[in-house]
Write an enzyme that holds these catalytic residues in place. Structure first.
Site, PDB file in Angstrom:
ATOM      1  N   GLY A  31      28.434  69.379  57.318  1.00  0.00           N
ATOM      2  CA  GLY A  31      29.489  70.326  57.684  1.00  0.00           C
ATOM      3  C   GLY A  31      30.832  69.667  57.935  1.00  0.00           C
ATOM      4  N   LEU A  33      33.594  70.625  56.442  1.00  0.00           N
ATOM      5  CA  LEU A  33      33.740  70.334  55.016  1.00  0.00           C
ATOM      6  C   LEU A  33      35.165  69.957  54.638  1.00  0.00           C
ATOM      7  CD1 LEU A  33      31.561  73.273  53.686  1.00  0.00           C
ATOM      8  CD2 LEU A  33      30.863  70.916  54.134  1.00  0.00           C
ATOM      9  N   GLY A  36      36.059  66.424  49.533  1.00  0.00           N
ATOM     10  CA  GLY A  36      34.968  65.598  48.989  1.00  0.00           C
ATOM     11  C   GLY A  36      33.696  66.429  48.830  1.00  0.00           C
ATOM     12  N   HIS A  37      33.336  67.160  49.883  1.00  0.00           N
ATOM     13  CA  HIS A  37      32.146  68.020  49.809  1.00  0.00           C
ATOM     14  C   HIS A  37      32.327  69.077  48.716  1.00  0.00           C
ATOM     15  CE1 HIS A  37      32.087  66.942  54.270  1.00  0.00           C
ATOM     16  NE2 HIS A  37      30.922  66.507  53.868  1.00  0.00           N
ATOM     17  N   GLY A 147      27.260  62.199  47.261  1.00  0.00           N
ATOM     18  CA  GLY A 147      28.478  61.434  47.029  1.00  0.00           C
ATOM     19  C   GLY A 147      28.213  59.941  46.927  1.00  0.00           C
ATOM     20  N   LYS A 149      30.232  57.976  47.974  1.00  0.00           N
ATOM     21  CA  LYS A 149      30.818  57.427  49.204  1.00  0.00           C
ATOM     22  C   LYS A 149      29.726  56.832  50.096  1.00  0.00           C
ATOM     23  CE  LYS A 149      33.465  58.481  53.236  1.00  0.00           C
ATOM     24  NZ  LYS A 149      32.439  58.909  54.189  1.00  0.00           N
ATOM     25  N   ASP A 150      28.608  57.552  50.190  1.00  0.00           N
ATOM     26  CA  ASP A 150      27.456  57.039  50.953  1.00  0.00           C
ATOM     27  C   ASP A 150      26.519  56.373  49.950  1.00  0.00           C
ATOM     28  OD1 ASP A 150      27.898  58.255  53.785  1.00  0.00           O
ATOM     29  OD2 ASP A 150      28.368  59.839  52.365  1.00  0.00           O
ATOM     30  N   GLN A 153      22.883  55.502  50.675  1.00  0.00           N
ATOM     31  CA  GLN A 153      22.112  56.752  50.771  1.00  0.00           C
ATOM     32  C   GLN A 153      21.760  57.271  49.374  1.00  0.00           C
ATOM     33  OE1 GLN A 153      23.125  60.078  53.584  1.00  0.00           O
ATOM     34  NE2 GLN A 153      24.102  60.927  51.788  1.00  0.00           N
TER      35      GLN A 153
HETATM   36  P1  AMP Z   1      28.213  64.323  55.048  1.00  0.00           P
HETATM   37  O1  AMP Z   1      28.586  65.700  55.425  1.00  0.00           O
HETATM   38  O2  AMP Z   1      29.184  63.273  55.503  1.00  0.00           O
HETATM   39  O3  AMP Z   1      26.779  63.981  55.345  1.00  0.00           O
HETATM   40  O4  AMP Z   1      28.320  64.251  53.468  1.00  0.00           O
HETATM   41  C1  AMP Z   1      27.619  65.166  52.657  1.00  0.00           C
HETATM   42  C2  AMP Z   1      27.711  64.719  51.224  1.00  0.00           C
HETATM   43  O5  AMP Z   1      29.089  64.665  50.830  1.00  0.00           O
HETATM   44  C3  AMP Z   1      27.146  63.303  50.993  1.00  0.00           C
HETATM   45  O6  AMP Z   1      26.459  63.281  49.746  1.00  0.00           O
HETATM   46  C4  AMP Z   1      28.386  62.448  50.961  1.00  0.00           C
HETATM   47  O7  AMP Z   1      28.232  61.262  50.219  1.00  0.00           O
HETATM   48  C5  AMP Z   1      29.374  63.383  50.299  1.00  0.00           C
HETATM   49  N1  AMP Z   1      30.750  63.017  50.618  1.00  0.00           N
HETATM   50  C6  AMP Z   1      31.280  62.785  51.854  1.00  0.00           C
HETATM   51  N2  AMP Z   1      32.560  62.406  51.748  1.00  0.00           N
HETATM   52  C7  AMP Z   1      32.856  62.403  50.420  1.00  0.00           C
HETATM   53  C8  AMP Z   1      34.029  62.087  49.656  1.00  0.00           C
HETATM   54  N3  AMP Z   1      35.157  61.705  50.249  1.00  0.00           N
HETATM   55  N4  AMP Z   1      33.959  62.205  48.313  1.00  0.00           N
HETATM   56  C9  AMP Z   1      32.804  62.587  47.694  1.00  0.00           C
HETATM   57  N5  AMP Z   1      31.673  62.892  48.352  1.00  0.00           N
HETATM   58  C10 AMP Z   1      31.698  62.794  49.691  1.00  0.00           C
END
Ligand code: AMP
Length: 283
Positions: A31, A33, A36-37, A147, A149-150, A153
């Site tokens: 969340g 958001l 990126g999300h 993403g 980014k992680d 993961q």
């Molecule tokens: P999170 O909410 O941080 O757990 O991220 C959820 C998903 O969004 C994960 O697959 C992250 O890798 C991806 N994500 C987070 N930040 C970005 C970003 N800046 N660009 C692309 N994907 C992202």
């Protein structure tokens, strides 16, 4: 857009789509958001008939001294953003709904969980692989988008899906950045303005490393250059700089001779920022 707060509601929605022969993509998130999300959501829409976004701040992937309680949340705003992007359903269960009276079963990818971020955050990846497995079992997607980014993961989830013969395809999506290059993150809002300025050092050090990498440098020299560049941000405590095989995350030595991923983790106060870049020697 369907709002599903229980597993039963989510399963009922999925059953309806399946009856019509539709394919389903899921985008798991915690969340708060950002763009990126939403870029993952758009990728998911391009790949399947229906898109489910899950929003769940998963307590089992946070350590005792991490930011579970202060992790930013804004349900109403998240719903509005997903509606704009024509997501078909959002699954936003409570902790009680997800874990009930507590479970006794974990999914673990021990090798990949123990290294890099996993070594700094014991239990983190076990929490991730377990909750992602649960989400896959509830939503039963054909595709899941994560993403880059992680990065660790993403590699770990791909390995888990391969090892368990989970019947879905994992798609990785590039990191979306602010105009100045900072990787978008839900945690960025907690940076002070001084920290926010210095946080640029992460992407800048990766830009420099990408150029250097073309000359096939020694891995140790490449790491030293990244660390040198990060020292431009004295407010940031460098937790780790790692240069690993881009596909397996195996350690590398000698001269750069294949695609490698540079993984950064830098702490600004209580905010841990991560960033990554895949670099290659010029061919
Ligand atoms: P999170 O909410 O941080 O757990 O991220 C959820 C998903 O969004 C994960 O697959 C992250 O890798 C991806 N994500 C987070 N930040 C970005 C970003 N800046 N660009 C692309 N994907 C992202």
């Amino acid at each position: 857009m369907e709002i599903c707060r229980t597993k039963a509601e989510m399963r009922a929605v999925v059953r309806g789509w399946r009856r019509k022969g539709e394919t389903i993509a899921v985008v798991p998130t915690m969340g708060y958001l950002h763009e990126g999300h939403l870029s993952l959501v758009r990728k998911a829409k391009a790949e399947a008939d229906r898109v489910v976004t899950t929003i769940f701040v998963n307590p089992t992937q946070f350590g005792p001294n991490e930011d579970l309680d202060t992790y930013p949340r804004d349900e109403a705003r998240d719903q509005a953003l997903l509606e704009q992007d024509a997501v078909d359903a959002v699954f936003m269960p409570s902790v009680e709904e997800m874990y009930g009276a507590g479970g006794d079963t974990y999914v673990e990818v021990p090798g990949l969980s123990a290294i890099l971020q996993g070594a700094l955050r014991p239990g983190h990846f076990r929490g991730v692989s377990t909750v992602v497995s649960k989400l896959f079992n509830i939503v039963t997607p054909d595709i899941a988008v994560f993403g880059e980014k992680d990065y660790q993961q993403l590699v770990l989830i791909k390995q888990m899906v391969r090892d368990l013969d989970a019947p879905l395809k994992i798609i990785g999506h590039p990191t979306v950045r602010e105009a100045d290059g900072l990787a978008m993150s839900s945690r960025n809002v907690r940076l002070s303005s001084e920290q926010r300025k210095e946080a640029l050092a992460l992407s800048q050090s990766l830009n420099e490393a990408e150029q250097l990498a073309k000359g096939a440098p020694q891995i140790t020299d490449l790491e030293a250059a990244v660390r040198g560049s990060l020292s431009d941000a004295p407010l940031g405590k460098v937790e780790s700089v790692d240069i690993r095989d881009a596909e397996t995350l195996a350690e590398l030595g000698g001269a750069l001779d294949r695609p490698a991923v540079i993984l950064l983790a830098v702490r600004f106060g209580t905010v841990l920022l991560i960033d990554q870049r895949v670099v290659s020697p010029a061919t």
